[in-house]
Design an enzyme around this catalytic site. Structure first.
Site, PDB file in Angstrom:
ATOM      1  N   TYR A  42      49.083  36.009  -3.272  1.00 10.26           N
ATOM      2  CA  TYR A  42      48.653  35.624  -4.704  1.00 10.26           C
ATOM      3  C   TYR A  42      47.955  36.890  -5.078  1.00 10.26           C
ATOM      4  CZ  TYR A  42      46.057  33.137  -8.368  1.00 10.26           C
ATOM      5  OH  TYR A  42      45.586  32.787  -9.516  1.00 10.26           O
ATOM      6  N   ASP A  43      46.732  36.865  -4.131  1.00  9.24           N
ATOM      7  CA  ASP A  43      45.756  37.973  -4.548  1.00  9.24           C
ATOM      8  C   ASP A  43      46.427  39.631  -4.857  1.00  9.24           C
ATOM      9  OD1 ASP A  43      43.864  36.354  -3.918  1.00  9.24           O
ATOM     10  OD2 ASP A  43      43.461  37.062  -2.021  1.00  9.24           O
ATOM     11  N   SER A  88      34.179  32.572  -9.203  1.00  9.72           N
ATOM     12  CA  SER A  88      34.653  32.982  -7.838  1.00  9.72           C
ATOM     13  C   SER A  88      33.802  34.071  -7.115  1.00  9.72           C
ATOM     14  CB  SER A  88      36.248  33.127  -7.754  1.00  9.72           C
ATOM     15  OG  SER A  88      36.384  33.980  -8.896  1.00  9.72           O
ATOM     16  N   GLU A 119      27.509  33.955   5.984  1.00 11.88           N
ATOM     17  CA  GLU A 119      27.792  32.473   6.432  1.00 11.88           C
ATOM     18  C   GLU A 119      29.328  32.591   6.013  1.00 11.88           C
ATOM     19  OE1 GLU A 119      26.832  29.663   2.918  1.00 11.88           O
ATOM     20  OE2 GLU A 119      25.558  31.113   2.161  1.00 11.88           O
ATOM     21  N   LYS A 121      32.882  31.529   5.326  1.00 10.97           N
ATOM     22  CA  LYS A 121      33.621  31.215   4.333  1.00 10.97           C
ATOM     23  C   LYS A 121      34.507  29.966   4.511  1.00 10.97           C
ATOM     24  CE  LYS A 121      36.098  33.021   0.236  1.00 10.97           C
ATOM     25  NZ  LYS A 121      37.135  32.068  -0.088  1.00 10.97           N
ATOM     26  N   ASP A 123      37.419  27.294   4.349  1.00  9.76           N
ATOM     27  CA  ASP A 123      38.539  27.330   3.365  1.00  9.76           C
ATOM     28  C   ASP A 123      38.773  25.658   3.039  1.00  9.76           C
ATOM     29  OD1 ASP A 123      40.838  27.940   2.278  1.00  9.76           O
ATOM     30  OD2 ASP A 123      42.228  28.376   4.027  1.00  9.76           O
ATOM     31  N   GLU A 179      31.475  23.257  -0.318  1.00  7.63           N
ATOM     32  CA  GLU A 179      32.852  23.122   0.046  1.00  7.63           C
ATOM     33  C   GLU A 179      33.260  22.071   0.942  1.00  7.63           C
ATOM     34  OE1 GLU A 179      34.210  25.878  -1.308  1.00  7.63           O
ATOM     35  OE2 GLU A 179      36.073  26.183  -0.232  1.00  7.63           O
ATOM     36  N   TYR A 231      26.339  25.377  -0.101  1.00  6.03           N
ATOM     37  CA  TYR A 231      25.992  26.676   0.171  1.00  6.03           C
ATOM     38  C   TYR A 231      25.162  27.431  -0.883  1.00  6.03           C
ATOM     39  CZ  TYR A 231      30.715  26.744  -2.362  1.00  6.03           C
ATOM     40  OH  TYR A 231      31.568  26.825  -3.246  1.00  6.03           O
ATOM     41  N   LYS A 320      37.086  38.994   3.867  1.00  4.56           N
ATOM     42  CA  LYS A 320      38.100  38.113   4.491  1.00  4.56           C
ATOM     43  C   LYS A 320      38.512  38.740   5.731  1.00  4.56           C
ATOM     44  CE  LYS A 320      39.924  35.517   1.991  1.00  4.56           C
ATOM     45  NZ  LYS A 320      40.657  35.270   0.211  1.00  4.56           N
ATOM     46  N   CYS A 414      75.717  22.792  23.898  1.00  2.92           N
ATOM     47  CA  CYS A 414      74.517  23.726  24.326  1.00  2.92           C
ATOM     48  C   CYS A 414      74.822  25.244  24.208  1.00  2.92           C
ATOM     49  CB  CYS A 414      74.302  23.307  25.705  1.00  2.92           C
ATOM     50  SG  CYS A 414      72.988  24.691  26.465  1.00  2.92           S
ATOM     51  N   CYS A 417      75.375  26.569  28.321  1.00  5.70           N
ATOM     52  CA  CYS A 417      76.474  26.274  29.019  1.00  5.70           C
ATOM     53  C   CYS A 417      77.658  25.516  28.405  1.00  5.70           C
ATOM     54  CB  CYS A 417      75.756  25.426  30.015  1.00  5.70           C
ATOM     55  SG  CYS A 417      75.318  23.614  29.431  1.00  5.70           S
ATOM     56  N   CYS A 432      70.320  19.187  25.674  1.00  4.37           N
ATOM     57  CA  CYS A 432      71.562  19.547  26.474  1.00  4.37           C
ATOM     58  C   CYS A 432      71.663  18.615  27.870  1.00  4.37           C
ATOM     59  CB  CYS A 432      71.302  21.061  27.219  1.00  4.37           C
ATOM     60  SG  CYS A 432      72.392  21.329  28.658  1.00  4.37           S
ATOM     61  N   CYS A 437      72.517  23.234  33.506  1.00  2.85           N
ATOM     62  CA  CYS A 437      72.541  24.378  32.657  1.00  2.85           C
ATOM     63  C   CYS A 437      71.618  25.410  33.070  1.00  2.85           C
ATOM     64  CB  CYS A 437      71.999  23.616  31.234  1.00  2.85           C
ATOM     65  SG  CYS A 437      71.813  24.975  30.123  1.00  2.85           S
TER      66      CYS A 437
END
Ligand code: IVH
Length: 676
Positions: A42-43, A88, A119, A121, A123, A179, A231, A320, A414, A417, A432, A437
């Site tokens: 996306y970035d 952001s 600190e 980040k 998610d 967050e 934060y 990041k 399988c 075998c 199996c 086997c």
């Protein structure tokens, strides 16, 4: 700059295409809580759009995604207008970009000695909490940065959000930002429960936290055990706020909020880098996901001087970590036959970098999971790594399908075998049906050797022994003879003696190990310990009824059935008898009763010790009265971590276990008069 008309046309078409892609992903991310692509992809779209708009400013439209913060607020909740927009952060992907950020700030403020607070980040998802006269009155999501959703009632269920502030010194009206996240352990449990009920799984803790705060019934939110780190101070009606960020965090803590305990202040950029490196390595030990570090200038008076670029402050940056997710093509689905005969599908991928490592294969769990996620051969898929675990396929990027993708069906035979594949009722796994086997046998023997701690018999040797017919099953290991061994290429007399001595020593291992080594379906090391403690001997367990086994706390009917089936199986019984005739111990020695200074303590060893083998370390602690066990449970008191410790170390952090390195272990032994 001189550009011809064609260039501008082409750029315009490209910009429109990028905008529509970004809008589509914004919608999935912000409104549906179900993103299809990793953040990094996306970035990249945003970065490409920005690059075009920088080059051709006349092409910027007011509704371009670069001109606002994010998506739109969904309407199930009331809408809250943020008094101060929730913005952001600009990203730095490497030290060079961090340095560029620092230089710019130094130039604009005329200072290069400013302090920075670093600190983790988190998610999760950003929320704004409003307090009036010390009471929590409103909580909102970030939404599009200007308008969020009113989720006050749901936020009230988060225990770490104070409903009433401590002390008396706070502004009459103010807002705190933070967050909200879902702890990883809660997320895993939630997904396990959902899988059991056949409900769709959440892709990651962030999505499930977002889904949880937007539940219409706040009792559901309460059951999700969300948490928060604050934060930032958003706004305040009077100017009682501290002058630096680190003091703000301390002040928020005093008022009863929960800032992240791992924030630290530095003035040297290289120290910031060291701090970042340390957390990149240890991020998986935390019970919450972090995707980088936020670096903020500590002196808040500099914030105004620095101002904003677009929607991003110049006084902070998100440094990041390399992304732990990536997209790539799923070329083929192959099967790996496990030690209990399970058919484990895995993805063969177009090689891709994930978190700094090239990934070519990823697990697909089982056929039901492939179907639930609708993963098809030829799909572009999201691949994810987490800690040391095997990479996994999260799901397909449906929007990139071409129509040529093919649905997958597990083979009926399988692949190794060619025996029939069986699928026990109610189980997600297929197996199996042939116990001999070769793939299954190889995996079983390597597992057996590993669990029984038979040093010197690596995978390569096991393969050679099988190929040359010296062993056919795990019991064959105890019947190896020196005469035959030394006929093998590269097997000298010394090595043969060593291996045979190790095989001999492994006969005396405790029953819990043997049970785990036997490869009974669903019997992992913890269950094996429970069974060994309860029945005391292999014969005791073999004679027990299904009900007697199922009664043990933590065992249950599915495991009981599988244990019974194992001891009913003629071929398995024959192997067990061969083990017995070779003199393999089949009793559980209860060394709990032993006397000694470490009586009552339970040790687990992980990783490699430099001074001694693991089995010697285990017998030394046993001699002091302690018990050595193989897996981390609540009852374990000490974990000794040697070099390259495995997942046991991470697991121990969740319990009240004393974790020590080799040096500490050696001095503990010396304290008790044992010279290692
Ligand atoms: S400070 C102007 N500190 O990251 C925004 N944000 O990419 C100042 N985040 O929207 C934000 N942990 O949701 C800050 N320790 C932290 C954070 C943090 C996570 C999120 C936050 C923000 C996003 C920006």
């Amino acid at each position: 700059m001189s550009c011809n008309v064609d260039d501008v046309r082409e750029a315009q078409i490209k910009a429109e295409e990028l905008r529509s892609q970004v809008n589509y992903h914004d919608y999935l991310y912000f409104v549906k809580d179900a993103p299809e692509v990793p953040d990094a992809d996306y970035d990249e779209l945003i970065r490409r759009l920005r690059a075009i708009e920088e080059h051709f400013p006349e092409l910027i439209t007011p509704d371009s995604p670069t001109q606002r913060v994010g998506g739109q607020a969904a309407t199930a909740f009331g809408v809250v207008e943020h008094r101060l927009p929730m913005l952001s952060l600009a990203n730095a992907q490497n030290y060079h970009q961090l340095e560029a950020w620092h230089k710019r700030a130094a130039k604009l403020t005329g200072r290069d000695d400013f302090q920075m607070v670093c600190e983790p980040k988190i998610d999760g998802l950003a929320v704004a909490l409003v307090y009036e006269d010390g009471r929590f009155v409103q909580g909102a999501t970030r939404g599009d940065g200007y308008h969020g959703e009113n989720i006050t009632e749901n936020l009230r269920t988060i225990r770490s959000i104070p409903m009433k502030l401590r002390g008396k010194k706070y502004p009459a009206r103010f807002e705190v930002r933070g967050e909200v996240y879902m702890p990883k352990t809660v997320f895993e449990q939630l997904n396990e429960d959902r899988a059991e009920r056949g409900e769709p799984l959440y892709a990651n803790p962030r999505n499930s936290a977002a889904g949880s705060v937007r539940q219409l019934d706040s009792r559901v939110t309460a059951s999700r055990r969300l948490d928060i780190f604050v934060y930032q101070l958003g706004w305040a009606d009077d100017g009682a706020a501290p002058a630096t960020h680190h003091e703000t965090l301390r002040w928020l803590h005093e008022l009863g909020f929960r800032p992240n305990p791992d924030a630290e202040t530095f003035s040297d950029l290289e120290d910031v880098q060291r701090f970042y490196n340390g957390w990149e390595e240890r991020r998986h030990d935390l019970d919450y996901e972090i995707d980088g570090m936020v670096v903020k200038i500590d002196d808040i008076s500099l914030w105004d001087e620095l101002g904003y670029v677009g929607r991003e402050p110049r006084w902070a940056i998100a440094y990041k970590f390399p992304p732990m997710q990536a997209t790539t093509k799923l070329n083929k689905i192959s099967i790996n036959v496990g030690r209990t005969g399970s058919l484990n599908p895995y993805a063969e991928l177009e090689p891709v970098q994930v978190g700094g490592v090239i990934v070519r294969q990823a697990t697909l769990h089982n056929e039901a999971d492939i179907r639930r996620k609708d993963i098809r051969v030829g799909d572009i898929v999201i691949v994810q790594r987490a800690g040391d675990v095997i990479p996994q396929v999260v799901g397909p990027v449906v929007s990139r399908r071409t129509g040529r993708e093919r649905r997958y069906r597990l083979p009926k035979k399988c692949p190794v075998c060619k025996s029939d594949v069986e699928r026990p009722e109610g189980e997600a796994m297929a197996y199996c049906s042939n116990m001999t086997c070769p793939a299954q046998m190889f995996r079983w023997i390597t597992h057996f050797v590993h669990v029984m701690d038979i040093e010197g018999l690596g995978e390569k040797w096991i393969e050679i022994l099988l190929e040359n017919g010296l062993i056919k099953d795990p019991a064959g290991i105890y019947r190896l003879r020196k005469k035959k061994l030394i006929e093998l290429p590269r097997m000298g007399e010394k090595l043969a003696d060593k291996i045979l001595a190790n095989v001999e020593a492994a006969k005396g291992r405790n029953l819990d190990r043997l049970l785990f080594a036997l490869g009974i379906r669903h019997v992992g090391s913890e269950i094996a310990s429970l069974l060994a403690d309860q029945f005391g001997s292999l014969d005791g367990l073999a004679a027990a009824s299904e009900d007697e086994i199922a009664e043990i706390e933590g065992v249950g009917p599915r495991i009981a059935e599988s244990v019974r089936a194992y001891f009913r199986d003629r071929k398995k019984k024959a192997i067990v008898e061969k083990l017995r005739r070779s003199g393999v111990n089949m009793e559980q020695r209860r060394n709990k009763r032993t006397e000694g200074p470490l009586r009552g303590e339970r040790f687990v060893f992980t990783g490699t010790l430099a001074a001694m083998s693991r089995s010697r370390a285990e017998s030394l602690v046993a001699a002091l009265g302690a018990e050595a066990v193989s897996s981390v449970t609540r009852k374990v008191t000490h974990l000794v971590a040697g070099a390259d410790p495995g997942s046991k170390l991470a697991k121990a952090e969740g319990y009240d276990i004393d974790v020590m390195d080799e040096a500490a272990f050696l001095s503990l032994l010396r304290e008790h008069g044992v010279e290692p």
